[in-house]
Design an enzyme around this catalytic site. Structure first.
Site, short mmCIF file in Angstrom:
data_model
loop_
_atom_site.label_atom_id
_atom_site.label_comp_id
_atom_site.label_asym_id
_atom_site.label_seq_id
_atom_site.Cartn_x
_atom_site.Cartn_y
_atom_site.Cartn_z
CG ASN A 52 -73.62 49.62 -15.62
OD1 ASN A 52 -74.62 49.55 -14.89
ND2 ASN A 52 -73.09 50.78 -15.98
CD1 TRP A 53 -77.07 43.79 -16.37
CD2 TRP A 53 -78.93 43.27 -15.23
NE1 TRP A 53 -77.17 42.43 -16.35
CE2 TRP A 53 -78.30 42.08 -15.64
CE3 TRP A 53 -80.11 43.19 -14.49
CZ2 TRP A 53 -78.82 40.82 -15.34
CZ3 TRP A 53 -80.63 41.94 -14.18
CH2 TRP A 53 -79.99 40.77 -14.62
CE LYS A 54 -74.74 51.75 -18.94
NZ LYS A 54 -74.28 52.69 -19.95
CG HIS A 70 -71.30 54.55 -15.06
ND1 HIS A 70 -71.94 55.38 -15.95
CD2 HIS A 70 -70.94 53.44 -15.74
CE1 HIS A 70 -71.97 54.77 -17.14
NE2 HIS A 70 -71.38 53.59 -17.03
CD GLU A 110 -74.80 55.80 -18.28
OE1 GLU A 110 -75.34 55.07 -17.44
OE2 GLU A 110 -74.46 55.41 -19.42
CD GLU A 143 -67.48 52.22 -18.27
OE1 GLU A 143 -67.91 51.20 -18.82
OE2 GLU A 143 -68.20 52.98 -17.60
CB SER A 194 -69.50 50.68 -27.67
OG SER A 194 -70.43 51.74 -27.52
N GLY A 198 -72.28 47.51 -20.81
CA GLY A 198 -73.62 48.05 -20.66
C GLY A 198 -74.60 47.31 -21.55
P1 PGA Z 1 -72.08 50.36 -23.01
O1 PGA Z 1 -71.98 50.87 -21.51
O2 PGA Z 1 -71.42 49.02 -23.05
O3 PGA Z 1 -73.55 50.30 -23.31
O4 PGA Z 1 -71.36 51.35 -23.87
C1 PGA Z 1 -70.83 50.66 -20.76
C2 PGA Z 1 -70.99 51.28 -19.40
O5 PGA Z 1 -71.66 52.31 -19.30
O6 PGA Z 1 -70.47 50.78 -18.41
#
Ligand code: PGA
Length: 250
Positions: free
Chosen positions: A9-11, A94, A96, A166, A212, A233
């Site tokens: 997930n490149w965001k 997600h 976020e 998550e 993470s 991420g």
């Molecule tokens: P992260 O993000 O691996 O940076 O914790 C995971 C995600 O948001 O899908």
């Protein structure tokens, strides 16, 4: 046997040039992967990513989708627009999006259905916040989020659904759920699926861990019986680290 799935997930990272470069670095490192490899890129990098990934085993994903076919929804992107760009996977719900953009269980469900209707696969994210966890509500939250996200999704469509567990407190923080903890919560998610769709679906649905997950902890997480992959991420932006995770899942 279920095929594990590792999705980056490149965001909101990587413009076109960076996308091309990152995919060209990842591709040779993951070419022998036995698991599915997906990169979920920003909308503006989809076309570049598609070209860069041509002829590789890297599949293309997006990070969100709107439920309407078209219309007055400023800033949104429809499922058909994504399908036209050969997007195979879409992340929905997600944390976020839930946290910063007012995503609700209902809109997560609408978005998931739109993507499925357009023939794509979805990665539906669920997970508790730190506050919910500390007040003992983890199970309640993931049960509610899973049930509501899957409303009116058929058993046939469920085959194109991946769930990503998550825990919100683990995302981007460097804190990971212990492998046992993640496994236990995923068991609860499977129980929901079993209740809604039957025993076989509860077993066959792929559930990823996310939060993470990195090159150092992926092997332990992937060794857990309930975990079928990862939504990655930060570490998905580093080709070697991402490839290590992919290889742990292979
Ligand atoms: P992260 O993000 O691996 O940076 O914790 C995971 C995600 O948001 O899908």
């Amino acid at each position: 046997m279920k095929r594990p799935i590792i999705a980056g997930n490149w965001k909101m990272n990587n413009n076109k040039a960076e996308t091309k470069e990152l995919i060209s670095k990842i591709a040779p490192l993951v070419k022998d992967a036995k698991c599915e490899v997906v990169v979920c890129v920003p909308f503006t990098s989809i076309e570049t990513a598609r070209k860069a990934a041509r002829g590789t085993n890297i599949q293309l994903g997006a990070q969100n989708v709107h439920w309407a076919e078209k219309g007055a929804f400023t800033g949104e992107i429809s499922a058909n627009m994504l399908a036209e760009l050969k997007v195979k996977y879409v992340i929905v719900g997600h944390s976020e999006r839930r946290q910063y953009f007012g995503e609700t269980d209902e809109t997560v469900n609408l978005r998931a259905k739109a993507a499925l209707n357009a023939g794509m696969k979805v990665i539906i994210c669920v997970g508790e916040t730190l506050e919910e966890r500390e007040s003992g509500k983890t199970a309640e939250v993931v049960i509610r989020q899973t049930e509501k996200a899957l409303k009116d999704i058929t058993k046939q469509e469920l085959k194109r659904v991946v769930i990503a567990y998550e825990p919100v407190w683990a995302i981007g923080t460097g804190k990971t759920a212990t492998a046992q903890d993640a496994d236990g919560t995923i068991k609860i998610i499977r129980k929901v699926i079993r209740k809604l769709y039957g025993r076989a679906s509860g077993q066959s649905i792929r559930v990823q861990y996310g939060g993470s997950m990195n090159a150092g902890n992926a092997a332990e997480l992937m060794a857990m019986p309930q975990i079928d992959g990862g939504l990655i991420g930060g570490a998905s932006l580093k080709p070697e680290d991402f490839a290590k995770i992919v290889n742990c899942a292979s």
